[in-house]
Design a protein around this motif. Structure first.
Motif, PDB file in Angstrom:
ATOM      1  N   MET A 173       0.849  -1.178   0.000  1.00 51.83           N
ATOM      2  CA  MET A 173       0.000   0.000   0.000  1.00 51.83           C
ATOM      3  C   MET A 173       0.887   1.231   0.000  1.00 51.83           C
ATOM      4  SD  MET A 173      -2.991   0.998   2.688  1.00 51.83           S
ATOM      5  CE  MET A 173      -3.915  -0.449   2.209  1.00 51.83           C
ATOM      6  N   ARG A 174       0.598   2.193  -0.879  1.00 50.67           N
ATOM      7  CA  ARG A 174       1.440   3.380  -1.013  1.00 50.67           C
ATOM      8  C   ARG A 174       0.604   4.617  -0.705  1.00 50.67           C
ATOM      9  NH1 ARG A 174       6.179   4.792  -3.522  1.00 50.67           N
ATOM     10  NH2 ARG A 174       6.510   2.622  -4.126  1.00 50.67           N
ATOM     11  N   THR A 175       1.164   5.532   0.084  1.00 50.45           N
ATOM     12  CA  THR A 175       0.502   6.801   0.362  1.00 50.45           C
ATOM     13  C   THR A 175       1.367   7.929  -0.121  1.00 50.45           C
ATOM     14  OG1 THR A 175       1.504   7.071   2.529  1.00 50.45           O
ATOM     15  CG2 THR A 175      -0.566   5.858   2.439  1.00 50.45           C
ATOM     16  N   GLY A 176       0.753   9.030  -0.464  1.00 51.29           N
ATOM     17  CA  GLY A 176       1.499  10.178  -0.953  1.00 51.29           C
ATOM     18  C   GLY A 176       1.061  11.451  -0.279  1.00 51.29           C
ATOM     19  N   ILE A 177       1.974  12.445  -0.209  1.00 50.33           N
ATOM     20  CA  ILE A 177       1.669  13.733   0.399  1.00 50.33           C
ATOM     21  C   ILE A 177       2.359  14.834  -0.383  1.00 50.33           C
ATOM     22  CG2 ILE A 177       3.574  13.508   2.052  1.00 50.33           C
ATOM     23  CD1 ILE A 177       1.831  15.090   4.005  1.00 50.33           C
ATOM     24  N   LYS A 178       1.671  15.956  -0.569  1.00 48.62           N
ATOM     25  CA  LYS A 178       2.207  17.057  -1.341  1.00 48.62           C
ATOM     26  C   LYS A 178       2.564  18.257  -0.477  1.00 48.62           C
ATOM     27  CE  LYS A 178      -0.453  15.620  -5.385  1.00 48.62           C
ATOM     28  NZ  LYS A 178      -1.474  16.016  -6.379  1.00 48.62           N
ATOM     29  N   MET A 234      -0.597  -3.884   5.309  1.00 54.01           N
ATOM     30  CA  MET A 234      -1.907  -3.877   5.953  1.00 54.01           C
ATOM     31  C   MET A 234      -2.373  -5.322   6.104  1.00 54.01           C
ATOM     32  SD  MET A 234      -4.312  -1.966   7.197  1.00 54.01           S
ATOM     33  CE  MET A 234      -4.318  -0.343   6.433  1.00 54.01           C
ATOM     34  N   LYS A 235      -2.690  -5.718   7.323  1.00 50.59           N
ATOM     35  CA  LYS A 235      -3.109  -7.088   7.602  1.00 50.59           C
ATOM     36  C   LYS A 235      -4.633  -7.185   7.568  1.00 50.59           C
ATOM     37  CE  LYS A 235      -2.661 -10.799  11.037  1.00 50.59           C
ATOM     38  NZ  LYS A 235      -2.121 -11.163  12.369  1.00 50.59           N
ATOM     39  N   LEU A 236      -5.130  -8.200   6.880  1.00 51.51           N
ATOM     40  CA  LEU A 236      -6.560  -8.459   6.793  1.00 51.51           C
ATOM     41  C   LEU A 236      -6.885  -9.678   7.644  1.00 51.51           C
ATOM     42  CD1 LEU A 236      -9.399  -8.122   5.506  1.00 51.51           C
ATOM     43  CD2 LEU A 236      -8.601  -9.570   3.640  1.00 51.51           C
ATOM     44  N   GLN A 237      -7.800  -9.501   8.610  1.00 50.53           N
ATOM     45  CA  GLN A 237      -8.217 -10.598   9.484  1.00 50.53           C
ATOM     46  C   GLN A 237      -9.684 -10.893   9.229  1.00 50.53           C
ATOM     47  OE1 GLN A 237      -6.803  -8.396  13.062  1.00 50.53           O
ATOM     48  NE2 GLN A 237      -5.917 -10.360  13.641  1.00 50.53           N
ATOM     49  N   VAL A 238      -9.995 -12.171   8.991  1.00 53.16           N
ATOM     50  CA  VAL A 238     -11.366 -12.602   8.755  1.00 53.16           C
ATOM     51  C   VAL A 238     -11.762 -13.565   9.865  1.00 53.16           C
ATOM     52  CG1 VAL A 238     -12.945 -13.726   7.161  1.00 53.16           C
ATOM     53  CG2 VAL A 238     -11.064 -12.344   6.280  1.00 53.16           C
ATOM     54  N   MET A 239     -12.853 -13.233  10.565  1.00 53.91           N
ATOM     55  CA  MET A 239     -13.326 -14.064  11.668  1.00 53.91           C
ATOM     56  C   MET A 239     -14.679 -14.649  11.307  1.00 53.91           C
ATOM     57  SD  MET A 239     -12.193 -11.288  14.472  1.00 53.91           S
ATOM     58  CE  MET A 239     -12.292 -10.043  13.198  1.00 53.91           C
ATOM     59  N   THR A 242     -11.903  -2.659  -1.698  1.00 56.01           N
ATOM     60  CA  THR A 242     -11.374  -1.330  -2.027  1.00 56.01           C
ATOM     61  C   THR A 242     -11.060  -0.591  -0.735  1.00 56.01           C
ATOM     62  OG1 THR A 242     -12.690  -1.242  -4.044  1.00 56.01           O
ATOM     63  CG2 THR A 242     -11.831   0.844  -3.215  1.00 56.01           C
ATOM     64  N   LEU A 243      -9.836  -0.073  -0.623  1.00 60.13           N
ATOM     65  CA  LEU A 243      -9.409   0.628   0.580  1.00 60.13           C
ATOM     66  C   LEU A 243      -9.258   2.117   0.302  1.00 60.13           C
ATOM     67  CD1 LEU A 243      -6.623  -1.794   1.850  1.00 60.13           C
ATOM     68  CD2 LEU A 243      -9.058  -1.805   2.391  1.00 60.13           C
ATOM     69  N   GLY A 244      -9.505   2.924   1.311  1.00 62.28           N
ATOM     70  CA  GLY A 244      -9.336   4.362   1.181  1.00 62.28           C
ATOM     71  C   GLY A 244      -9.169   4.996   2.541  1.00 62.28           C
ATOM     72  N   LEU A 245      -8.585   6.175   2.567  1.00 69.05           N
ATOM     73  CA  LEU A 245      -8.428   6.922   3.812  1.00 69.05           C
ATOM     74  C   LEU A 245      -9.760   7.557   4.193  1.00 69.05           C
ATOM     75  CD1 LEU A 245      -4.983   8.664   3.240  1.00 69.05           C
ATOM     76  CD2 LEU A 245      -5.458   6.686   4.676  1.00 69.05           C
ATOM     77  N   ASP A 246     -10.063   7.520   5.473  1.00 72.85           N
ATOM     78  CA  ASP A 246     -11.302   8.085   5.992  1.00 72.85           C
ATOM     79  C   ASP A 246     -11.053   9.527   6.418  1.00 72.85           C
ATOM     80  OD1 ASP A 246     -13.761   8.562   7.039  1.00 72.85           O
ATOM     81  OD2 ASP A 246     -13.530   7.272   8.790  1.00 72.85           O
ATOM     82  N   ASP A 247     -11.607  10.486   5.648  1.00 75.26           N
ATOM     83  CA  ASP A 247     -11.485  11.914   5.945  1.00 75.26           C
ATOM     84  C   ASP A 247     -10.034  12.333   6.172  1.00 75.26           C
ATOM     85  OD1 ASP A 247     -12.320  14.490   6.367  1.00 75.26           O
ATOM     86  OD2 ASP A 247     -12.794  14.185   8.485  1.00 75.26           O
ATOM     87  N   PRO A 248      -9.161  12.146   5.175  1.00 75.98           N
ATOM     88  CA  PRO A 248      -7.739  12.467   5.366  1.00 75.98           C
ATOM     89  C   PRO A 248      -7.495  13.972   5.354  1.00 75.98           C
ATOM     90  CG  PRO A 248      -8.138  11.866   3.099  1.00 75.98           C
ATOM     91  CD  PRO A 248      -9.451  11.665   3.808  1.00 75.98           C
ATOM     92  N   GLU A 256      -5.802  17.459   4.064  1.00 76.65           N
ATOM     93  CA  GLU A 256      -5.567  17.913   2.702  1.00 76.65           C
ATOM     94  C   GLU A 256      -4.147  17.570   2.258  1.00 76.65           C
ATOM     95  OE1 GLU A 256      -5.818  22.040   0.040  1.00 76.65           O
ATOM     96  OE2 GLU A 256      -6.393  22.008   2.156  1.00 76.65           O
ATOM     97  N   GLY A 257      -4.019  17.039   1.048  1.00 76.12           N
ATOM     98  CA  GLY A 257      -2.709  16.717   0.494  1.00 76.12           C
ATOM     99  C   GLY A 257      -2.283  15.288   0.663  1.00 76.12           C
ATOM    100  N   ILE A 258      -3.058  14.475   1.398  1.00 78.57           N
ATOM    101  CA  ILE A 258      -2.691  13.076   1.628  1.00 78.57           C
ATOM    102  C   ILE A 258      -3.582  12.184   0.781  1.00 78.57           C
ATOM    103  CG2 ILE A 258      -2.517  11.231   3.331  1.00 78.57           C
ATOM    104  CD1 ILE A 258      -2.032  13.298   5.437  1.00 78.57           C
ATOM    105  N   SER A 259      -2.966  11.249   0.048  1.00 76.42           N
ATOM    106  CA  SER A 259      -3.715  10.308  -0.776  1.00 76.42           C
ATOM    107  C   SER A 259      -3.146   8.915  -0.559  1.00 76.42           C
ATOM    108  CB  SER A 259      -3.623  10.702  -2.255  1.00 76.42           C
ATOM    109  OG  SER A 259      -2.268  10.679  -2.686  1.00 76.42           O
ATOM    110  N   MET A 260      -3.926   7.895  -0.963  1.00 74.59           N
ATOM    111  CA  MET A 260      -3.463   6.521  -0.784  1.00 74.59           C
ATOM    112  C   MET A 260      -3.792   5.733  -2.035  1.00 74.59           C
ATOM    113  SD  MET A 260      -4.378   3.808   2.236  1.00 74.59           S
ATOM    114  CE  MET A 260      -6.058   3.522   1.696  1.00 74.59           C
TER     115      MET A 260
END
Length: 670
Positions: free
Chosen positions: A1-6, A643-648, A658-664, A666-670
C-alpha cells in the motif's frame, strides 16, 4: 500500500485512528419523529423515520418517566412492491418447474402484489424512507420540556431527535384524503388550550378549527425548526412555517412567518367577536416532506416575550422582570445556587409556552443608567463586571468607561442574541483621544449550535497606555425597544476553552476502534494544547490523545478491548489544559456535525453521549507497524507499509476489497 503527500512538512500518522474497515451496515439513523411529543400521563404511538431501521430493537428518551416499546418496522412502499414482485416471480417459476416434474404445488404461496403508484404529494428521500412505530408511555409526573429520542439495534444507537413532553391536551391533524385533489378538512380542536400536532407534505396546508371569545389573548407558539434544526438538502435548511388565522368566511385576520429573529412563528390573536376560527399552517414556499413536523401550543397561555436582566449572579436566587402575555406575575425567581459562572442556562417549559434562556456569571453585576449616550456623559464602571442594559430608542448608544493599564489585554463581549434578545449589537473600544482600539459587529460562537446569525459582538484588544477607555454599544440596524436587552462583559481576558465531541452516537467493536472528533472551542486567546481522555471509563474502553496547540480539532481513537462489556455504556470525555499555571478541566459536550442548506455546518449539542460496545467485526484491517510507532511521510514523497486483513467466522463470498483513507487531511492520498 502506497501513500502520498504534497505538503511541505513531515507528517506522523497515528495509524490506529486513520484506518477503518466497515464490514456491516452502519448505526441506525433517524430524521424525524411524528408526532414529535406527547402529554404527561398518556400513551401514544409515534412513527420514527430514517434509514437502517430494520433491526431496531429498542428506543429511549432522555430524562425520567418514559417507557418505550418497539411495535413494528415500516418497509418503504417501493421497496415492498419490488420485494413482493420478486417473490411472486420466484413462486410462479417454482410452480412451473414442479408441474414439469409432476410434483405437488399446493404448498407454494404466491404473494399478492398490490398496485404501486407513487404519491405525487411525497418527495422520496432515502434518508427517511424507512420507519419504526413505537409505543411511548409517559408518566404523569414526567417533567414537561424538551427531551431527545434515540433508537438502537445490536450494533449501536442512532443520532438523537428532539421529543417534547407537554402538559396540554394533544390534538392531531386531520388524516390526508386518498384522492389527490382533495384537501383535508380542518381538525376540530375543541376548547383551547391544546397542543396541535402535524406535518406538512408538498403543497399542503393544515387547518385546525377552534372556538374563541371576544377579548381573549390567544397565543400560538410553533415548534418546527426547533424540532429538526437543520436539513442538509433543503433551503433555507429547515421547515419554514407560516401561521394564519381565518374567520368562518375564510377571510384572513392574522398572519405571521417568524418571531423576532426566530424562524418558528409565534402568533398573538385577540378575537373581536365570539365565534369559530381557523388556524392554518404551511411552509412559506409550499414545500413539504415527512420530516416537516410541527407542534403548536395554542390557547390563553402564559408567554414570556422578554426578561430583564438577561442573567443572574451565580450562587444566588434572583428576581427578574418579565414581559409578555397572560402572565400571572411580572416577576420570576431564578435559582442559580448550583449553577457555574459563565454558563448559559435554559429554564424548562413548566406552565410556560416556551423555555427561557438566561446567563449565570460570577462577576459583579451593574445596571445601565441613562443618560449615557456620549463619551462626555458616559457611565463609569469598575472592571471586571457585567453590565445589564437595553437599547430602548432608535438612536440610543450606551457608552461606558473604565480605567485601564498599559499592555492589559481587555475583552468586551455582548450576550444578547444568544439569550433570545433581538439586539444586533456592535461595540467599539476607544481611548481618551477618540482613537479606535477595537470594534466588532458579529462574532461567531461555535458553542451556539442553533444560531445561524451570530449577532453578538466581541472585542479583545491590548491597551496602549494607562488611562481611561470607553466602550460604546448600539444596535447596528438602529432598531430598539424594551426587549432589546443585553449583557456586556468588560474585563481582563480570561483564556478558557470548551469541548464538543462528535458524533453524539458511537458504536465500537470489541477488540477494535472507531474515530471520534474532539473540537476545542477556544476563548479569550487560549492557544495551548488540550489533553483528552475518558472520565470514569468502563473496563476495556479507552480514548486518549491531544488536540495540539493552536488547532481547533483532532481526530482521536475510541477503542474497546477484548474484555470490554457489550452494550451501551456510560462515560464522558474530559479535556485538560494548563492555563495561567492552573490545570483546567472541561467536560466534553456530545454533538453532531450538521449541515444547513448544502453548505454551512454547525455543531449541534446533544443531551447525552450514546456509546455502544458491540460484537467484533467479521473483517478487520490493521497496519503492521511496531507498537507505538507511526508512519512518517517526507514532504512530496510517499511511504509503504503492510496492511493485515483478518477474517473471523465463516466467509461465504470472495471478491475485491477497495481501501481508502477516511477523511484524510488535505494533500494526503493513498
Amino acid at each position: 500500500m502506497r501513500t502520498g503527500i504534497k505538503n511541505s512538512w513531515l507528517l506522523g500518522i497515528a495509524c490506529a485512528g486513520i484506518f477503518a474497515c466497515t464490514a456491516e451496515a452502519a448505526d441506525p439513523y433517524i430524521g424525524y419523529v411524528y408526532p414529535a411529543g406527547g402529554r404527561a400521563g398518556e400513551t401514544i404511538e409515534v412513527l420514527v423515520g430514517g434509514q437502517r431501521l430494520r433491526r431496531v430493537e429498542g428506543a429511549r428518551v432522555t430524562g425520567e418517566g418514559i417507557e418505550i416499546e418497539v411495535l413494528e418496522w415500516v418497509e418503504p412502499a417501493l421497496r415492498k412492491f419490488r420485494r413482493l414482485k420478486n417473490e411472486k416471480e420466484k413462486a410462479l417459476h417454482e410452480i412451473e418447474e414442479r408441474k414439469k416434474k409432476g410434483l405437488p404445488v399446493d404448498d407454494i404461496k404466491v404473494p399478492d402484489v398490490p398496485r404501486y403508484r407513487r404519491d405525487p404529494r411525497t418527495q422520496p428521500n432515502a434518508q427517511i424512507e424507512e420507519g419504526i412505530r413505537l409505543k411511548i408511555s409517559i408518566a404523569k409526573d414526567a417533567q414537561p420540556g424538551e427531551r431527545e429520542i434515540r433508537v438502537s439495534d445490536k450494533r449501536g444507537a442512532s443520532n438523537p431527535i428532539r421529543f417534547h413532553v407537554g402538559a396540554l391536551r394533544e390534538v392531531m391533524e386531520s388524516p390526508r384524503p386518498e384522492k389527490l385533489w382533495q384537501a383535508a378538512p380542518p381538525a376540530e380542536t375543541g376548547d383551547l388550550p391544546a397542543l396541535l400536532n402535524g406535518r406538512i407534505m408538498p403543497g399542503e396546508t393544515d387547518a385546525f378549527r377552534f372556538k374563541a371569545k371576544r377579548g381573549q389573548k390567544l397565543v400560538f407558539v410553533t415548534h418546527a425548526r426547533s424540532l429538526v434544526p437543520y436539513l442538509a438538502d433543503a433551503v433555507p435548511g429547515w421547515f419554514q412555517a407560516v401561521l394564519s388565522i381565518h374567520d368562518d368566511k375564510g377571510r384572513e385576520l392574522a398572519y405571521v412567518d417568524d418571531y423576532k429573529f426566530n424562524p418558528d412563528p409565534v402568533l398573538f390573536f385577540e378575537p373581536e367577536a365570539d365565534g369559530e376560527y381557523e388556524l392554518r399552517i404551511r411552509d412559506s414556499i409550499y414545500r413539504g416532506r415527512e420530516d416537516f413536523v410541527y407542534r403548536i401550543s395554542a390557547g390563553e397561555l402564559p408567554f414570556v416575550d422578554s426578561i430583564f436582566p438577561l442573567g443572574v449572579p451565580a450562587g444566588k436566587k434572583t428576581a427578574v422582570q418579565l414581559s409578555g402575555v397572560n402572565l400571572d406575575s411580572e416577576e420570576m425567581i431564578i435559582d442559580a445556587s448550583g449553577a457555574p459562572g459563565g454558563a448559559l442556562m435554559l429554564k424548562p417549559f413548566g406552565q410556560l409556552a416556551q423555555g427561557i434562556a438566561y446567563a449565570v456569571d460570577d462577576l459583579t453585576e451593574v445596571f445601565e443608567r441613562e443618560p449615557n449616550n456620549t463619551e462626555k456623559g458616559n457611565q463609569a464602571v469598575s472592571v471586571p463586571c457585567v453590565i445589564n442594559g437595553r437599547i430602548e430608542e432608535r438612536d440610543d448608544e450606551d457608552v461606558f468607561s473604565f480605567m485601564g493599564r498599559r499592555q492589559e489585554e481587555i475583552v468586551a463581549e455582548v450576550f444578547a442574541r444568544r439569550l433570545n434578545s433581538p439586539l444586533d449589537s456592535i461595540i467599539t473600544v476607544t481611548d481618551s483621544k477618540g482613537n479606535v482600539i477595537g470594534t466588532n459587529d458579529d462574532y461567531v460562537d461555535r458553542s451556539a449550535g442553533l444560531l445561524t446569525h451570530h449577532a453578538d459582538s466581541y472585542v479583545k484588544c491590548v491597551l496602549p497606555a494607562d488611562g481611561r477607555y470607553f466602550v460604546s454599544l448600539r444596535d447596528i440596524q438602529k432598531k430598539s425597544g424594551p426587549d432589546y436587552s443585553y449583557r456586556l462583559k468588560i474585563g481582563l481576558a480570561r483564556p478558557d476553552f470548551a469541548l464538543r465531541v462528535v458524533p453524539a452516537n458511537v458504536s465500537v467493536p470489541m477488540g477494535g476502534s472507531v474515530p471520534v472528533t474532539v473540537h476545542v472551542l477556544r476563548k479569550d486567546g487560549f492557544d495551548g494544547e488540550v489533553r483528552v481522555k475518558l472520565d470514569k471509563a468502563p473496563m476495556g474502553l479507552t480514548l486518549e490523545g491531544v488536540v495540539p496547540a493552536g488547532e481547533s480539532s483532532a481526530r482521536l481513537t475510541l477503542g474497546a478491548g477484548r474484555g470490554a462489556a457489550q452494550g451501551q455504556v456510560s462515560t464522558k470525555v474530559v479535556g485538560f489544559a494548563d492555563i495561567g499555571g492552573d490545570r483546567v478541566a472541561r467536560e466534553g459536550v456530545p454533538a453532531d456535525d450538521r449541515m444547513q442548506a448544502f453548505l454551512w455546518r454547525f455543531l449541534v449539542p446533544a443531551q447525552d453521549w450514546a456509546v455502544t460496545v458491540r460484537q467484533s467485526d467479521k473483517v478487520r484491517l490493521s497496519p503492521q507497524l511496531a507498537a507505538g510507532d507511526c508512519l512518517k511521510i517526507p514532504a512530496g514523497d510517499s511511504a509503504e507499509f503492510i496492511m493485515k486483513l483478518q477474517v473471523m467466522g465463516k466467509v461465504r463470498q470472495q471478491g475485491v476489497m477497495t481501501l481508502g483513507l477516511d477523511d484524510p487531511p488535505e494533500g494526503i492520498s493513498m
